[in-house]
Write a protein that holds these residues in place. Structure first.
Motif, PDB file in Angstrom:
ATOM      1  N   VAL A 131       0.862  -1.180   0.000  1.00  0.00           N
ATOM      2  CA  VAL A 131       0.000   0.000   0.000  1.00  0.00           C
ATOM      3  C   VAL A 131       0.898   1.229   0.000  1.00  0.00           C
ATOM      4  CG1 VAL A 131      -1.888   1.226   1.131  1.00  0.00           C
ATOM      5  CG2 VAL A 131      -1.701  -1.265   1.379  1.00  0.00           C
ATOM      6  N   ARG A 132       0.719   2.059  -1.038  1.00  0.00           N
ATOM      7  CA  ARG A 132       1.535   3.283  -1.126  1.00  0.00           C
ATOM      8  C   ARG A 132       0.908   4.356  -0.236  1.00  0.00           C
ATOM      9  NH1 ARG A 132       1.692   8.150  -3.544  1.00  0.00           N
ATOM     10  NH2 ARG A 132       3.716   8.952  -4.278  1.00  0.00           N
ATOM     11  N   HIS A 133       1.630   4.721   0.796  1.00  0.00           N
ATOM     12  CA  HIS A 133       1.191   5.644   1.851  1.00  0.00           C
ATOM     13  C   HIS A 133       0.114   4.974   2.710  1.00  0.00           C
ATOM     14  CE1 HIS A 133       2.710   9.521  -0.365  1.00  0.00           C
ATOM     15  NE2 HIS A 133       3.662   8.629  -0.154  1.00  0.00           N
ATOM     16  N   GLU A 134      -0.221   5.592   3.835  1.00  0.00           N
ATOM     17  CA  GLU A 134      -1.285   5.065   4.680  1.00  0.00           C
ATOM     18  C   GLU A 134      -2.585   5.064   3.894  1.00  0.00           C
ATOM     19  OE1 GLU A 134      -1.546   7.282   8.305  1.00  0.00           O
ATOM     20  OE2 GLU A 134       0.258   6.361   9.143  1.00  0.00           O
ATOM     21  N   ILE A 135      -3.289   3.945   3.918  1.00  0.00           N
ATOM     22  CA  ILE A 135      -4.523   3.836   3.139  1.00  0.00           C
ATOM     23  C   ILE A 135      -5.521   4.905   3.557  1.00  0.00           C
ATOM     24  CG2 ILE A 135      -5.508   2.068   4.686  1.00  0.00           C
ATOM     25  CD1 ILE A 135      -5.981   2.282   0.866  1.00  0.00           C
ATOM     26  N   VAL A 136      -5.640   5.144   4.864  1.00  0.00           N
ATOM     27  CA  VAL A 136      -6.364   6.284   5.438  1.00  0.00           C
ATOM     28  C   VAL A 136      -5.542   6.750   6.628  1.00  0.00           C
ATOM     29  CG1 VAL A 136      -8.640   5.492   4.692  1.00  0.00           C
ATOM     30  CG2 VAL A 136      -7.816   4.848   6.962  1.00  0.00           C
ATOM     31  N   HIS A 137      -5.793   7.949   7.101  1.00  0.00           N
ATOM     32  CA  HIS A 137      -4.980   8.497   8.181  1.00  0.00           C
ATOM     33  C   HIS A 137      -5.537   8.096   9.545  1.00  0.00           C
ATOM     34  CE1 HIS A 137      -3.003  11.811   5.514  1.00  0.00           C
ATOM     35  NE2 HIS A 137      -2.323  10.689   5.512  1.00  0.00           N
ATOM     36  N   ASN A 138      -5.312   6.825   9.889  1.00  0.00           N
ATOM     37  CA  ASN A 138      -5.642   6.354  11.230  1.00  0.00           C
ATOM     38  C   ASN A 138      -4.703   5.217  11.592  1.00  0.00           C
ATOM     39  OD1 ASN A 138      -7.262   4.416  13.191  1.00  0.00           O
ATOM     40  ND2 ASN A 138      -7.967   6.520  13.515  1.00  0.00           N
ATOM     41  N   LYS A 139      -3.967   5.386  12.682  1.00  0.00           N
ATOM     42  CA  LYS A 139      -2.921   4.413  13.007  1.00  0.00           C
ATOM     43  C   LYS A 139      -3.507   3.056  13.376  1.00  0.00           C
ATOM     44  CE  LYS A 139      -2.098   5.110  17.967  1.00  0.00           C
ATOM     45  NZ  LYS A 139      -1.065   5.405  18.978  1.00  0.00           N
ATOM     46  N   HIS A 140      -4.704   3.029  13.968  1.00  0.00           N
ATOM     47  CA  HIS A 140      -5.310   1.754  14.346  1.00  0.00           C
ATOM     48  C   HIS A 140      -5.722   0.953  13.114  1.00  0.00           C
ATOM     49  CE1 HIS A 140      -5.483   2.674  18.672  1.00  0.00           C
ATOM     50  NE2 HIS A 140      -5.695   3.913  18.279  1.00  0.00           N
ATOM     51  N   VAL A 141      -6.261   1.627  12.122  1.00  0.00           N
ATOM     52  CA  VAL A 141      -6.605   0.969  10.865  1.00  0.00           C
ATOM     53  C   VAL A 141      -5.352   0.415  10.201  1.00  0.00           C
ATOM     54  CG1 VAL A 141      -7.476   1.351   8.522  1.00  0.00           C
ATOM     55  CG2 VAL A 141      -8.685   2.335  10.480  1.00  0.00           C
TER      56      VAL A 141
END
Length: 318
Positions: free
Chosen positions: A45-55
């Motif tokens: 996955v290029r970059h965090e898929i969404v901005h949430n560390k738990h996800v």
């Protein structure tokens, strides 16, 4: 952390509607999950898929490998592009390497990309309202040649930005901005450049708009507002700002219940709770349970917009 008191005092807990996941975030996470199911681990996955560390941490356990750039990915494994969108050069590079790539860009971000291309094709220079360095802004600016878009971050920028030559102007916005801040910037731009058209539809997405409207209602009558979300989540940070501007005595961003400083509750009789569009509901429920452990809680569900939007998955995963 304060010790739990055996004599729990009353606490009203107001829960915002809507809160948490939006359709674009839900779709992006499903794309990673289904890619792992279909192709096996690892899926890059290029970059965090969404901005949430738990996800992100949960998806890592499932077999997702998060990287900063495409050159960190092997040719023979699938790669997913994040919900924030990517510059055109990224899928072009993946295609040149014959990689299997899945684009999880939120369809509402893709709509901004299409609008930007339409304006560029019509010969207009684009003023993009957004935050420098945010992945969505990087992705949008990367849809067009260098120099085709000028970034406007603040009212001060709007007061000084210059038209390049005699080019007609258009504008677009990052989808996760504060509605009020954006309206203020647009007011300045349109006063300086009266020919700027009204957008067909507001670029700020429905989920951002709904959550900001909900937190405005929450702020009225809440002594403290807690926003569940990660610090790198633009829409979560905006919710804190909107709550304070709407009259909340105090508003804080917390990644999860473990980040709460219980001294914030001193003198508080009503706490409002909401969450950014990338924050999972279990984090919200865990926060409520942590409050229940310390206070005699009365729950109040605030009325709000009921969201029914869904987005289709890529055909290869459907």
């Amino acid at each position: 952390m304060n010790a739990i008191s055996p004599n729990r005092r009353p606490m009203n807990v107001r829960l915002a509607t809507p809160r948490g996941f939006c359709a674009g975030v839900d779709r992006a996470i499903q794309i990673v999950e289904r890619a792992i199911e279909k192709f096996g681990a690892p899926v890059y996955v290029r970059h965090e898929i969404v901005h949430n560390k738990h996800v992100v941490e949960r998806l890592k356990v499932m077999g997702a490998v998060f990287v900063k750039e495409l050159d960190e990915c092997p040719d023979d494994r699938p790669v997913v592009f994040s919900a924030h969108g990517v510059p055109k050069s990224v899928p072009a590079a993946a295609g040149a390497r014959q990689m299997l790539y899945l684009d999880a860009t939120c369809p509402l971000v893709s709509k901004v990309h299409v609008e930007a291309e339409r304006h560029h094709a019509a010969g207009r220079h684009i003023l993009l309202i957004g935050h420098a360095g945010h992945p969505e802004v990087v992705g949008t600016m990367g849809q067009l040649p260098d120099g085709a878009i000028t970034l406007v971050e603040t009212v001060e920028d709007a007061q000084t930005v210059q038209r390049p030559g005699n080019a007609p102007l258009a504008y677009a916005t990052q989808t996760t901005l504060s509605m009020d801040d954006t309206a203020e910037i647009l007011s300045v731009l349109k006063a300086r450049f009266p020919e700027l058209p009204d957008p067909h539809k507001e670029d700020i997405c429905y989920a951002t708009t709904n959550r900001q409207e909900a937190v405005k209602g929450l702020a009225d009558g809440s002594d403290l507002v807690l926003v569940v979300g990660s610090p790198n989540s633009s829409n979560s940070v905006r919710l804190v700002e909107v709550a304070l501007r709407a009259g909340a005595a105090d508003a804080r961003l917390v990644d999860d219940a473990s980040h709460v400083d219980w001294s914030w509750f001193d003198g508080v009789s009503t706490v409002g709770i909401t969450a950014g569009a990338s924050a999972p509901e279990p984090l919200i429920q865990a926060l409520i349970e942590a409050i229940r452990e310390r206070f005699d809680v009365t729950m109040i569900d605030d009325p709000g917009e009921r969201e029914t939007v869904t987005f289709k998955l890529p055909r290869v995963l459907a």
